[in-house]
Design a protein around this motif. Structure first.
Motif, PDB file in Angstrom:
ATOM      1  N   ALA A   4       0.830  -1.200   0.000  1.00 35.59           N
ATOM      2  CA  ALA A   4       0.000   0.000   0.000  1.00 35.59           C
ATOM      3  C   ALA A   4       0.855   1.237   0.000  1.00 35.59           C
ATOM      4  O   ALA A   4       2.052   1.215   0.161  1.00 35.59           O
ATOM      5  N   THR A   6       0.579   5.478  -1.721  1.00 33.84           N
ATOM      6  CA  THR A   6      -0.174   6.169  -2.749  1.00 33.84           C
ATOM      7  C   THR A   6      -0.402   5.172  -3.865  1.00 33.84           C
ATOM      8  O   THR A   6       0.466   4.362  -4.186  1.00 33.84           O
ATOM      9  N   THR A   7      -1.554   5.198  -4.497  1.00 35.23           N
ATOM     10  CA  THR A   7      -1.906   4.146  -5.434  1.00 35.23           C
ATOM     11  C   THR A   7      -1.199   4.267  -6.766  1.00 35.23           C
ATOM     12  O   THR A   7      -1.115   3.297  -7.506  1.00 35.23           O
ATOM     13  N   LEU A  12      -7.014   0.224  -6.486  1.00 33.74           N
ATOM     14  CA  LEU A  12      -7.006   0.051  -5.037  1.00 33.74           C
ATOM     15  C   LEU A  12      -7.054  -1.423  -4.643  1.00 33.74           C
ATOM     16  O   LEU A  12      -7.751  -2.223  -5.263  1.00 33.74           O
ATOM     17  N   ASP A  63      -4.951  -0.678   0.666  1.00 37.76           N
ATOM     18  CA  ASP A  63      -5.177   0.764   0.610  1.00 37.76           C
ATOM     19  C   ASP A  63      -6.346   1.198   1.477  1.00 37.76           C
ATOM     20  O   ASP A  63      -6.353   2.317   1.992  1.00 37.76           O
ATOM     21  N   ALA A  64      -7.365   0.336   1.597  1.00 38.64           N
ATOM     22  CA  ALA A  64      -8.564   0.734   2.332  1.00 38.64           C
ATOM     23  C   ALA A  64      -9.228  -0.487   2.956  1.00 38.64           C
ATOM     24  O   ALA A  64      -9.162  -1.592   2.421  1.00 38.64           O
ATOM     25  N   ARG A  88       1.723   3.287   8.254  1.00 40.98           N
ATOM     26  CA  ARG A  88       0.997   3.840   7.107  1.00 40.98           C
ATOM     27  C   ARG A  88      -0.376   3.189   7.102  1.00 40.98           C
ATOM     28  O   ARG A  88      -0.607   2.200   6.412  1.00 40.98           O
ATOM     29  N   PRO A  90      -4.243   2.099   6.523  1.00 38.32           N
ATOM     30  CA  PRO A  90      -5.161   2.145   5.382  1.00 38.32           C
ATOM     31  C   PRO A  90      -6.288   3.129   5.651  1.00 38.32           C
ATOM     32  O   PRO A  90      -6.597   3.441   6.805  1.00 38.32           O
ATOM     33  N   ARG A 134      -5.502   8.500  -0.477  1.00 42.27           N
ATOM     34  CA  ARG A 134      -4.280   7.753  -0.761  1.00 42.27           C
ATOM     35  C   ARG A 134      -3.346   8.508  -1.701  1.00 42.27           C
ATOM     36  O   ARG A 134      -2.138   8.331  -1.655  1.00 42.27           O
ATOM     37  N   ARG A 135      -3.899   9.362  -2.556  1.00 41.80           N
ATOM     38  CA  ARG A 135      -3.042  10.117  -3.489  1.00 41.80           C
ATOM     39  C   ARG A 135      -2.376  11.303  -2.827  1.00 41.80           C
ATOM     40  O   ARG A 135      -1.407  11.841  -3.318  1.00 41.80           O
TER      41      ARG A 135
END
Length: 266
Positions: A4, A6-7, A12, A63-64, A88, A90, A134-135
């Motif tokens: 994970a 930034t994507t 995702l 990511d989530a 970091r 999610p 995430r970006r």
């Protein structure tokens, strides 16, 4: 699972958590229908979820996390609290049948709060918010300086940023937030917002009103009393609110004496 962060250019990676299998299957299916989602993993309890989320470094590999709140053992709010300690973490989106836990969810930094039964448009909006979070990881880390309050209306929960609030009106045990985009009734007493937002430039001017000092243009006498004048913001028109005698001195101190002292010290 992919790492994970930034994507970038990839989709995702999402973990769905719900102890009820039909609800979990539906959530996973709807998430896989989202163009922005590349991969969906599932877990029926928080312990299994943590096993999939943790690495030896303590960082998240997704990511989530879209999770229910009421689950046996470690519930969704407790799991979110653990995730927030990750190096970091999610993004967290709550998916629940209960609308009374939104405040606790937002205190934990939730990106969104969805009510069951799920609507595809709301799920798509939640995914969009995850992408934004995430970006822009650095900006997301700083969002605590601009709190958000979850607002429930017609089965939809939206997050209202404190920076958009011009003034707050007491409504019994509730508070009505008057913002640039409309007014919103929330299940929070005005006294709680008074203490919580004091450092952010909000001041109680009356037992029924809390105002954002950045929008105050002045004060004036009306009969034997005072009113505070607020400029318009977005769709919110300029207005005047009554000032009680109890709060008049502090308001004058903040608006008049404070700036004068600042100028005299230069």
């Amino acid at each position: 699972m992919t790492q994970a962060g930034t994507t970038g250019g990839r989709g995702l990676v999402v973990l769905a958590v719900d102890d009820e299998r039909p609800a979990l299957d539906e959530l996973a299916f709807l998430l896989r229908e989202q163009d922005a989602v590349a991969e969906v993993f599932t877990a029926q309890d928080s312990t299994t979820a943590l096993r999939q989320l943790k690495q030896t470094s303590g960082q998240s590999v997704v990511d989530a996390v879209f999770l229910d709140i009421n689950m046996p053992g470690l519930d969704g709010l407790e799991l979110a609290g653990i995730l927030s300690a990750f190096a970091r973490p999610p993004a967290v989106v709550f998916v629940t049948a209960h609308d009374d836990r939104a405040l606790a969810a937002y205190d934990l930094g939730a990106v969104d709060y969805l009510l069951k039964p799920l609507r595809e448009d709301r799920l798509a909006e939640a995914v969009r918010r995850v992408l934004v979070a995430r970006r822009r990881p650095t900006e997301s880390a700083d969002t605590s300086s601009d709190e958000v309050i979850p607002v429930e209306l017609g089965g939809t929960t939206t997050l209202v940023h404190r920076s958009t609030v011009a003034w707050v009106e007491a409504d019994g045990d509730y508070a009505r937030l008057h913002t640039a985009t409309g007014s919103h009734l929330v299940r929070i007493p005005i006294s709680a917002l008074e203490s919580r937002w004091a450092e952010a430039g909000f001041l109680r001017v009356h037992r029924s009103y809390l105002v954002s000092l950045r929008l105050v243009t002045g004060i004036r006498s009306v009969g034997s009393g005072l009113v505070v004048c607020l400029r318009g913001s977005g769709d919110l028109a300029a207005c005047e609110l009554p000032v009680s005698r109890r709060h008049a001195r502090e308001l004058k101190d903040r608006l008049v004496r404070g700036p004068l002292q600042s100028w005299s010290s230069r």
